[in-house]
Write a protein that holds these residues in place. Sequence first.
Motif, mmCIF file in Angstrom:
data_model
loop_
_atom_site.group_PDB
_atom_site.id
_atom_site.type_symbol
_atom_site.label_atom_id
_atom_site.label_comp_id
_atom_site.label_asym_id
_atom_site.label_seq_id
_atom_site.Cartn_x
_atom_site.Cartn_y
_atom_site.Cartn_z
ATOM 1 N N MET A 157 -17.657 2.771 -9.396
ATOM 2 C CA MET A 157 -17.535 3.299 -10.754
ATOM 3 C C MET A 157 -18.369 2.448 -11.706
ATOM 4 O O MET A 157 -18.268 1.220 -11.700
ATOM 5 N N SER A 158 -19.190 3.083 -12.521
ATOM 6 C CA SER A 158 -20.022 2.363 -13.474
ATOM 7 C C SER A 158 -19.171 1.793 -14.590
ATOM 8 O O SER A 158 -18.007 2.187 -14.776
ATOM 9 N N ALA A 159 -19.773 0.880 -15.366
ATOM 10 C CA ALA A 159 -19.046 0.284 -16.485
ATOM 11 C C ALA A 159 -18.629 1.351 -17.495
ATOM 12 O O ALA A 159 -17.520 1.319 -18.031
ATOM 13 N N GLU A 160 -19.514 2.335 -17.741
ATOM 14 C CA GLU A 160 -19.191 3.391 -18.697
ATOM 15 C C GLU A 160 -18.078 4.288 -18.176
ATOM 16 O O GLU A 160 -17.208 4.718 -18.925
ATOM 17 N N ALA A 161 -18.116 4.589 -16.880
ATOM 18 C CA ALA A 161 -17.061 5.406 -16.284
ATOM 19 C C ALA A 161 -15.722 4.681 -16.321
ATOM 20 O O ALA A 161 -14.682 5.284 -16.600
ATOM 21 N N ALA A 162 -15.759 3.365 -16.032
ATOM 22 C CA ALA A 162 -14.535 2.569 -16.097
ATOM 23 C C ALA A 162 -13.977 2.554 -17.516
ATOM 24 O O ALA A 162 -12.769 2.713 -17.733
ATOM 25 N N LYS A 163 -14.880 2.391 -18.475
ATOM 26 C CA LYS A 163 -14.456 2.384 -19.875
ATOM 27 C C LYS A 163 -13.818 3.708 -20.254
ATOM 28 O O LYS A 163 -12.760 3.751 -20.898
ATOM 29 N N SER A 164 -14.440 4.827 -19.870
ATOM 30 C CA SER A 164 -13.910 6.151 -20.196
ATOM 31 C C SER A 164 -12.533 6.358 -19.585
ATOM 32 O O SER A 164 -11.620 6.887 -20.228
ATOM 33 N N SER A 165 -12.365 5.907 -18.323
ATOM 34 C CA SER A 165 -11.079 6.052 -17.646
ATOM 35 C C SER A 165 -9.993 5.233 -18.336
ATOM 36 O O SER A 165 -8.859 5.697 -18.506
ATOM 37 N N ILE A 166 -10.345 4.022 -18.753
ATOM 38 C CA ILE A 166 -9.370 3.149 -19.407
ATOM 39 C C ILE A 166 -8.993 3.690 -20.782
ATOM 40 O O ILE A 166 -7.820 3.717 -21.158
ATOM 41 N N LEU A 167 -9.992 4.140 -21.543
ATOM 42 C CA LEU A 167 -9.734 4.620 -22.904
ATOM 43 C C LEU A 167 -8.731 5.762 -22.921
ATOM 44 O O LEU A 167 -7.930 5.881 -23.855
ATOM 45 N N SER A 168 -8.756 6.582 -21.885
ATOM 46 C CA SER A 168 -7.854 7.732 -21.851
ATOM 47 C C SER A 168 -6.393 7.315 -21.687
ATOM 48 O O SER A 168 -5.487 8.120 -21.932
ATOM 49 N N LEU A 184 -5.109 4.320 -23.095
ATOM 50 C CA LEU A 184 -4.725 3.314 -24.087
ATOM 51 C C LEU A 184 -3.831 3.898 -25.177
ATOM 52 O O LEU A 184 -3.977 5.059 -25.555
ATOM 53 N N PRO A 185 -2.924 3.069 -25.697
ATOM 54 C CA PRO A 185 -2.151 3.501 -26.867
ATOM 55 C C PRO A 185 -3.060 3.586 -28.092
ATOM 56 O O PRO A 185 -4.148 3.009 -28.118
ATOM 57 N N GLU A 186 -2.601 4.294 -29.098
ATOM 58 C CA GLU A 186 -3.419 4.521 -30.290
ATOM 59 C C GLU A 186 -3.845 3.213 -30.952
ATOM 60 O O GLU A 186 -4.959 3.102 -31.474
ATOM 61 N N GLU A 187 -2.991 2.203 -30.912
ATOM 62 C CA GLU A 187 -3.319 0.932 -31.560
ATOM 63 C C GLU A 187 -4.612 0.335 -31.005
ATOM 64 O O GLU A 187 -5.368 -0.314 -31.724
ATOM 65 N N LEU A 188 -4.853 0.537 -29.698
ATOM 66 C CA LEU A 188 -6.073 0.029 -29.083
ATOM 67 C C LEU A 188 -7.202 1.047 -29.118
ATOM 68 O O LEU A 188 -8.358 0.691 -29.353
ATOM 69 N N ALA A 189 -6.882 2.297 -28.882
ATOM 70 C CA ALA A 189 -7.914 3.339 -28.809
ATOM 71 C C ALA A 189 -8.676 3.496 -30.122
ATOM 72 O O ALA A 189 -9.832 3.937 -30.126
ATOM 73 N N SER A 190 -8.051 3.111 -31.220
ATOM 74 C CA SER A 190 -8.690 3.274 -32.529
ATOM 75 C C SER A 190 -9.643 2.133 -32.878
ATOM 76 O O SER A 190 -10.317 2.183 -33.914
ATOM 77 N N LEU A 191 -9.724 1.097 -32.023
ATOM 78 C CA LEU A 191 -10.558 -0.070 -32.301
ATOM 79 C C LEU A 191 -11.774 -0.103 -31.387
ATOM 80 O O LEU A 191 -11.735 0.453 -30.283
ATOM 81 N N GLU A 201 -19.534 -6.921 -6.133
ATOM 82 C CA GLU A 201 -18.857 -5.645 -6.410
ATOM 83 C C GLU A 201 -17.497 -5.877 -7.063
ATOM 84 O O GLU A 201 -17.141 -5.209 -8.044
ATOM 85 N N VAL A 202 -16.735 -6.826 -6.520
ATOM 86 C CA VAL A 202 -15.431 -7.144 -7.112
ATOM 87 C C VAL A 202 -15.621 -7.738 -8.502
ATOM 88 O O VAL A 202 -14.947 -7.345 -9.468
ATOM 89 N N TYR A 203 -16.531 -8.697 -8.606
ATOM 90 C CA TYR A 203 -16.756 -9.362 -9.887
ATOM 91 C C TYR A 203 -17.120 -8.352 -10.982
ATOM 92 O O TYR A 203 -16.604 -8.405 -12.110
ATOM 93 N N GLU A 204 -18.020 -7.420 -10.668
ATOM 94 C CA GLU A 204 -18.456 -6.444 -11.666
ATOM 95 C C GLU A 204 -17.315 -5.525 -12.099
ATOM 96 O O GLU A 204 -17.247 -5.116 -13.269
ATOM 97 N N LYS A 205 -16.392 -5.192 -11.185
ATOM 98 C CA LYS A 205 -15.226 -4.390 -11.567
ATOM 99 C C LYS A 205 -14.319 -5.162 -12.521
ATOM 100 O O LYS A 205 -13.771 -4.591 -13.464
ATOM 101 N N VAL A 206 -14.169 -6.447 -12.272
ATOM 102 C CA VAL A 206 -13.349 -7.274 -13.173
ATOM 103 C C VAL A 206 -13.978 -7.318 -14.566
ATOM 104 O O VAL A 206 -13.288 -7.152 -15.577
ATOM 105 N N VAL A 207 -15.285 -7.532 -14.618
ATOM 106 C CA VAL A 207 -15.975 -7.588 -15.906
ATOM 107 C C VAL A 207 -15.818 -6.267 -16.646
ATOM 108 O O VAL A 207 -15.559 -6.237 -17.851
ATOM 109 N N ALA A 208 -15.937 -5.153 -15.930
ATOM 110 C CA ALA A 208 -15.858 -3.837 -16.562
ATOM 111 C C ALA A 208 -14.442 -3.477 -16.996
ATOM 112 O O ALA A 208 -14.231 -2.940 -18.095
ATOM 113 N N GLU A 209 -13.443 -3.784 -16.168
ATOM 114 C CA GLU A 209 -12.089 -3.318 -16.427
ATOM 115 C C GLU A 209 -11.207 -4.305 -17.174
ATOM 116 O O GLU A 209 -10.279 -3.901 -17.879
ATOM 117 N N LEU A 210 -11.484 -5.610 -17.034
ATOM 118 C CA LEU A 210 -10.572 -6.608 -17.594
ATOM 119 C C LEU A 210 -11.165 -7.462 -18.715
ATOM 120 O O LEU A 210 -10.449 -7.860 -19.629
#
Length: 390
Positions: free
Chosen positions: A1-12, A14-21, A85-94
């Motif tokens: 999963m690309s960084a953008e795909a990971a971001k899109s998946s996470i954003l969906s 998130l609570p509003e307090e985070l999604a709005s920032l 591969e593991v490191y890049e997932k951590v950077v993207a997701e965490l």
Amino acid sequence: MSAEAAKSSILSKLPEELASLPFGSPEFKDMNAKLAQEDEDNCAPVMRAMPTWINLTGTTVCNLKCFMCNQFLDPNSPKWFMTDEVYEKVVAELYPFAKTVQFSAFGEPLMTPGMESKLDDLERSNTKLEIVTNGTLMMRESRFREKLLRTLELVTFSMDGSTAETYNSVRTGADFDSVLDNISRFAERRQELPADERPRMNFNYIMMKRTIEEAPRFVEMVHEMGGDEIIFNHLVAFHPSLEDESLQKHKQLANENMDRCRELAKDLGINLHIPQNFDLSAEQARDQPASGADEHAPKARPCGPPPIKCWFLWKRVYIGVKGEVIPCCLAGIPNFGSMMDEPFWDIWNGETYRTYRKHVYTDNPYGPCKNCYLIYQSPDQTEAEGFQKY
């Protein structure tokens, strides 16, 4: 999963307090920390926030052979490095959520491959670094050293003993005088930085038969080097070869030296984290005539806040070299899943995490939590539960 795909998946999710920032911004990280604290305070089984602190096991390799370490005691202990591969997932997701990343729990962090580029990733993501190091590889003058100093929030030096004879007998492969020189040079360079950019400097010290009498002198040494805090921990005798070093066999000696450490730390203004004294009432009762009331029996430590406070299940996580999601550093704790099999968010709020969060503050903590040092700060309190099992 690309960084953008990971971001899109996470954003969906998130609570509003985070999604709005703005994703990953300092404001975003501040709000994530606020929600994490609220969820911890409420003992929430399901989290709105992601971890604010990550341990990233970039390597399990160490350049020393300490006699009480599993890497020494188990000749088949694996020597691994985290894959890209593991490191890049951590950077993207965490990384967008975390305020602090620690390299590495099970090896010497300064042996992490590609360390300089990993410091760049931390700077780009507004994330600070913690390391717990044996101090043998610091502090050569270099561009890397200056970048490390800019990124560091906290460095903790692990030392056991305040004389060369004792220290060298524990930290096999290290030299006391060289390590002390490294730390002293780091302390001097640290003092040259502006106060608001200066990393904290802490020390770990393992208390055992051969080190306990040197612990008070160690408090004085840390004061002389300008250290901020000392964390004293008991040796955990998880292997038969360690049993004789356990202070369970030297309780009075341990109590006397721990008390002396407390007195010195107070006088010198050093912050100290040290286990409570051993309860000697059982031994004293055996030396006195029997009576009807068992008033001298050791008192069981209650489970639940206060006195315990678990900061791991709600705000911290360890990521293993293969992407394993490990909740804390407690010996015997299982991994709760793998980031290579499913998104971290799903593991973080999965059934295993929810079960541990629900039980940790009850009178029946789940799994290895029942032997945790946060619940039982002195090893003599855990004998019935098997703290000393091997």
